[in-house]
Design a protein around this motif. Structure first.
Motif, PDB file in Angstrom:
ATOM      1  N   UNK A 161       0.832  -1.202   0.000  1.00 42.88           N
ATOM      2  CA  UNK A 161       0.000   0.000   0.000  1.00 42.88           C
ATOM      3  C   UNK A 161       0.871   1.257   0.000  1.00 42.88           C
ATOM      4  N   UNK A 162       1.931   1.248   0.795  1.00 41.59           N
ATOM      5  CA  UNK A 162       2.858   2.383   0.804  1.00 41.59           C
ATOM      6  C   UNK A 162       3.568   2.571  -0.525  1.00 41.59           C
ATOM      7  N   UNK A 163       3.943   1.462  -1.164  1.00 43.56           N
ATOM      8  CA  UNK A 163       4.609   1.551  -2.466  1.00 43.56           C
ATOM      9  C   UNK A 163       3.645   2.104  -3.515  1.00 43.56           C
TER      10      UNK A 163
ATOM     11  N   UNK B  67       4.324   5.418  -5.600  1.00 46.08           N
ATOM     12  CA  UNK B  67       4.326   5.432  -7.065  1.00 46.08           C
ATOM     13  C   UNK B  67       3.337   6.460  -7.603  1.00 46.08           C
ATOM     14  N   UNK B  68       2.196   6.579  -6.940  1.00 46.26           N
ATOM     15  CA  UNK B  68       1.200   7.547  -7.424  1.00 46.26           C
ATOM     16  C   UNK B  68       1.672   8.983  -7.238  1.00 46.26           C
ATOM     17  N   UNK B  69       2.544   9.215  -6.260  1.00 54.70           N
ATOM     18  CA  UNK B  69       3.069  10.564  -6.047  1.00 54.70           C
ATOM     19  C   UNK B  69       4.261  10.882  -6.947  1.00 54.70           C
ATOM     20  N   UNK B  70       5.094   9.886  -7.242  1.00 55.81           N
ATOM     21  CA  UNK B  70       6.321  10.129  -7.998  1.00 55.81           C
ATOM     22  C   UNK B  70       6.179   9.933  -9.504  1.00 55.81           C
ATOM     23  N   UNK B  71       5.297   9.058  -9.910  1.00 57.00           N
ATOM     24  CA  UNK B  71       5.189   8.678 -11.317  1.00 57.00           C
ATOM     25  C   UNK B  71       3.856   9.157 -11.895  1.00 57.00           C
TER      26      UNK B  71
ATOM     27  N   UNK C 231      -5.836   3.383 -12.563  1.00 55.23           N
ATOM     28  CA  UNK C 231      -4.909   2.301 -12.218  1.00 55.23           C
ATOM     29  C   UNK C 231      -4.621   2.281 -10.725  1.00 55.23           C
ATOM     30  N   UNK C 232      -4.503   3.455 -10.113  1.00 61.24           N
ATOM     31  CA  UNK C 232      -4.289   3.520  -8.661  1.00 61.24           C
ATOM     32  C   UNK C 232      -5.491   2.918  -7.945  1.00 61.24           C
TER      33      UNK C 232
END
Length: 147
Positions: free
Chosen positions: A37-39, A43-47, A53-54
């Motif tokens: 969940x943290x990953x 990913x949603x913040x950086x990419x 998809x999120x």
């Protein structure tokens, strides 16, 4: 004078290794759930992660958590009660959780190394769990054929 079988317990079909693996799987899954969940959040913040998809990844992760609860519950019940029905439910839930773990290993939008390691370990533990569940169900089937 007591007979030859007096004072002895019936041959239990339960397996300590199966019970320990069920508990290990559950403990590792809690770790897997929060880390994944943290990953996903990272990913949603950086990419440039599509919103759909999120949402799909998070929903599938929560579905995996629900199935893991069913997996643990049916495994413990099938193990302690020596029930073929619960053991069969455990095997079916193992198969579905394996497919969802494969999704997080192979088919999510972005797969990082941490996803590969986490999902790989989870799949390994599910594989061991499935093998021990099959052995337990064979023991139960052989007991019912003898009696």
């Amino acid at each position: 004078m007591a007979g030859p079988g007096a004072g002895r317990l019936a041959n239990p079909l339960s397996s300590v290794s199966f019970q320990l693996l069920l508990n290990l799987t559950t403990v590792y899954f809690v770790f897997y759930f929060f880390l994944t969940l943290g990953v996903i959040i990272r990913k949603s913040l950086l990419l440039p992660y599509p919103t759909d998809a999120v949402a799909c990844d998070v929903c599938l992760l929560f579905l995996l958590a629900i199935l893991e609860f069913l997996h643990f519950y049916s495994g413990v019940r099938g193990h302690l009660m020596e029930s073929k029905g619960f053991t069969l439910t455990h095997l079916i839930s193992t198969a579905t959780t394996v497919f969802l773990a494969l999704y997080f290993l192979l088919w999510q939008t972005y797969v990082w190394r941490v996803d590969v390691v986490l999902s790989g370990v989870l799949l390994f533990v599910y594989g061991l769990d499935g093998v021990l569940a099959i052995i337990t169900s064979k023991r139960l089937a052989s007991l019912n054929n003898i009696v």
